[in-house]
Design a protein around this motif. Structure first.
Motif, mmCIF file in Angstrom:
data_model
loop_
_atom_site.group_PDB
_atom_site.id
_atom_site.type_symbol
_atom_site.label_atom_id
_atom_site.label_comp_id
_atom_site.label_asym_id
_atom_site.label_seq_id
_atom_site.Cartn_x
_atom_site.Cartn_y
_atom_site.Cartn_z
ATOM 1 N N LYS A 1 56.477 35.791 34.202
ATOM 2 C CA LYS A 1 54.900 36.567 35.364
ATOM 3 C C LYS A 1 55.368 37.072 36.597
ATOM 4 O O LYS A 1 56.859 36.874 37.017
ATOM 5 N N PHE B 1 45.979 37.191 43.984
ATOM 6 C CA PHE B 1 46.695 37.091 42.625
ATOM 7 C C PHE B 1 47.694 36.123 41.424
ATOM 8 O O PHE B 1 48.209 35.779 40.641
ATOM 9 N N ARG C 1 45.136 34.997 38.859
ATOM 10 C CA ARG C 1 46.003 36.716 37.591
ATOM 11 C C ARG C 1 47.158 36.044 36.872
ATOM 12 O O ARG C 1 47.688 37.228 36.209
ATOM 13 N N ALA D 1 50.110 35.793 38.616
ATOM 14 C CA ALA D 1 51.771 36.039 40.000
ATOM 15 C C ALA D 1 52.218 34.611 40.083
ATOM 16 O O ALA D 1 51.880 33.327 40.329
ATOM 17 N N ALA E 1 44.685 43.817 43.975
ATOM 18 C CA ALA E 1 44.782 43.096 42.461
ATOM 19 C C ALA E 1 45.107 44.134 41.406
ATOM 20 O O ALA E 1 45.868 44.364 40.578
ATOM 21 N N GLN F 1 50.742 45.053 36.140
ATOM 22 C CA GLN F 1 51.788 44.166 35.422
ATOM 23 C C GLN F 1 50.415 42.610 35.418
ATOM 24 O O GLN F 1 50.872 41.515 34.632
ATOM 25 N N LEU F 2 49.344 42.571 36.036
ATOM 26 C CA LEU F 2 48.502 41.214 36.637
ATOM 27 C C LEU F 2 47.551 41.687 35.360
ATOM 28 O O LEU F 2 47.479 42.592 34.796
#
Length: 483
Positions: free
Chosen positions: A7, A31, A34, A36, A112, A117-118
């Protein structure tokens, strides 16, 4: 830092006021939903999210300085900036080569979306072009500390000449009562105190639909609902003295400490001439009379515990010795228990920035010292009156570095082991020039980190989790950012 298949880790840094800190919590929650993870330090993060403040030119400069320092130290770090400063100076942040993404304002889903990456919000489905379901979901916890901020409104309809926050935040917008109560109930499962915050909470409800009698729900209506349905201590953040109605004072007097006996009422200046230059809407006498009336009413309840604070700007353009003396005399008269005093700091884009008759920096600094000394003296005198009386205490801090916060906003040393999140009543004692409190046996820290509140079984007892910290910047408080 995370591996490729892990993550993404995110470090959050907040400049400015409690409302900004609340906004960071919403961004953090988005975040995490999602996928993170929150990093406690920038050197362990893949992404840095900086929530900026624009209350002064220095606040803007502090944010830019942090961005450049992070880029020097971590060339691989993805840096995203959001907040009030980006609303006010969006183009300037886009021009910074160190910045990877800019969001004007505080929309969590917009922040976000700048991080590839999310994924989508796990519990709410894909993100649409609008605000995600997570962005409007109740905040589950406040990761920054023991007491939680609960934002009830945003924006401001006043036009103080020194303030850029209203420009960055826009008009006052109140959250619906039901939404606030629902979020408060959720936060109460993790926090023993909720602080009602916003940009101008005295205007709460003015923009909401009126009831059948033609009355819009105001701050007192909201507090009544919260007191009825949420079993933790509530506290009001900064509120204008002339906007505190009798109904709200009645709640403060009758709640038995559930609505903390503490008000922070910005003064800014005790001179009518300077107040006009500041474009404040009240006079010296209107403020004075209201504060004295409130203090008389609340000082007559129980032990008379009542914390009273104020923000004051010294060295505002046009403030001469006569005007400062009017402020000093008013500060001496009113029953303050603490003061936040600031030399005037220019903010580009505000009316005050173009005012003539600037006060030299050394003069403003001397005036600031004078008022701060008065504030310290008044605070010490008030603390001495509290020795030997009972206090409702919430334990805050981290690990073995804890302290107690009373309803009337005194910080007291704790004698005995206590866990952040605990809440108990005990008698205050004077020891070596400061107030202390013995932690009752029923509220002592349990092995394994159980909270004192959960162990005591009182005050709406529930197990309060120990929360990790999110980095916040409290080094440069301002009359506006104290909200």
């Amino acid at each position: 830092m995370s591996d490729v298949n892990d993550k993404p880790s995110v470090w959050f840094h907040t400049f400015g006021c409690k409302a900004n800190q609340y906004d960071t919590e919403r961004i953090r929650q988005e975040f995490e939903l999602r996928g993170a993870e929150t990093a406690l330090h920038a050197d362990a993060a893949d992404i840095a999210v900086i929530n900026t403040c624009t209350v002064t030119n220095q606040a803007d400069a502090n944010a830019r300085r942090l961005v450049r320092r992070l880029r020097r130290q971590r060339p691989d770090l993805r840096i995203v900036v959001a907040g009030c400063s980006t609303s006010f100076r969006e183009a300037e942040y886009h021009a910074l080569e160190e910045v990877d993404g800019v969001v004007p304002g505080h929309d969590p889903s917009a922040v976000a979306r700048l991080v590839p990456q999310l994924g989508d919000v796990a519990v709410a489905g894909p993100v649409t072009s609008g605000v995600s379901a997570a962005s409007s979901a109740p905040l589950q916890r406040n990761a920054r500390g023991t007491r939680a901020w609960l934002k009830i409104q945003d924006g401001c309809d006043r036009k103080c000449s020194f303030c850029a926050t209203r420009i960055a935040r826009g008009a006052s917008v109140s959250r619906p009562v039901d939404d606030i109560v629902a979020e408060a109930a959720t936060l109460a499962q993790a926090h023993p105190e909720l602080v009602l915050t916003g940009i101008h909470i005295g205007h709460y409800g003015k923009d909401l639909a009126a009831d059948s009698a033609g009355t819009s729900p105001g701050l007192a209506t909201l507090c009544e609902r919260l007191l009825e349905e949420v079993p933790v201590r509530l506290r009001l953040t900064s509120i204008e003295a002339t906007e505190i109605d009798d109904r709200l004072v009645d709640l403060l007097a009758a709640s038995d400490g559930r609505l903390a006996p503490h008000l922070h009422v910005p003064l800014q200046s005790g001179s009518d001439r300077v107040l006009r230059l500041m474009r404040r809407w009240h006079t010296r006498e209107a403020y004075r009379a209201r504060v004295l009336a409130i203090a008389e009413r609340l000082g007559a309840v129980g032990s008379g515990a009542f914390g009273l604070g104020a923000d004051i700007i010294v060295g505002f353009p046009g403030e001469g010795e006569e005007e400062f003396e009017e402020t000093r005399a008013l500060v001496e008269e009113l029953p303050y228990t603490y003061l936040h005093v600031f030399p005037y700091s220019v903010r580009d884009g505000t009316v005050a920035a173009s005012l003539p008759d600037r006060v030299p920096g050394d003069v403003a600094a001397a005036r600031s010292r004078t008022l701060r000394e008065i504030g310290l003296r008044k605070g010490q005198a008030y603390s001495e009156t509290r020795a030997g009386t009972m206090a409702d205490i919430v334990v805050e801090g981290r690990d073995d570095r804890v302290a107690g916060v009373t309803g009337d906003y005194l910080r007291v040393g704790l004698l005995g082991d206590a866990t952040p999140g605990g809440r108990f009543s005990t008698r205050l004692r004077a020891r070596a020039g400061r107030l202390t409190a013995e932690v009752p046996a029923s509220a002592r820290a349990a092995k394994g980190g159980a909270s004192a509140l959960g162990a005591s079984g009182g005050n709406g007892a529930r197990a309060h989790e120990r929360l990790p910290a999110v980095d916040d910047d409290h080094r440069a408080r301002d009359p506006v950012s104290a909200r």
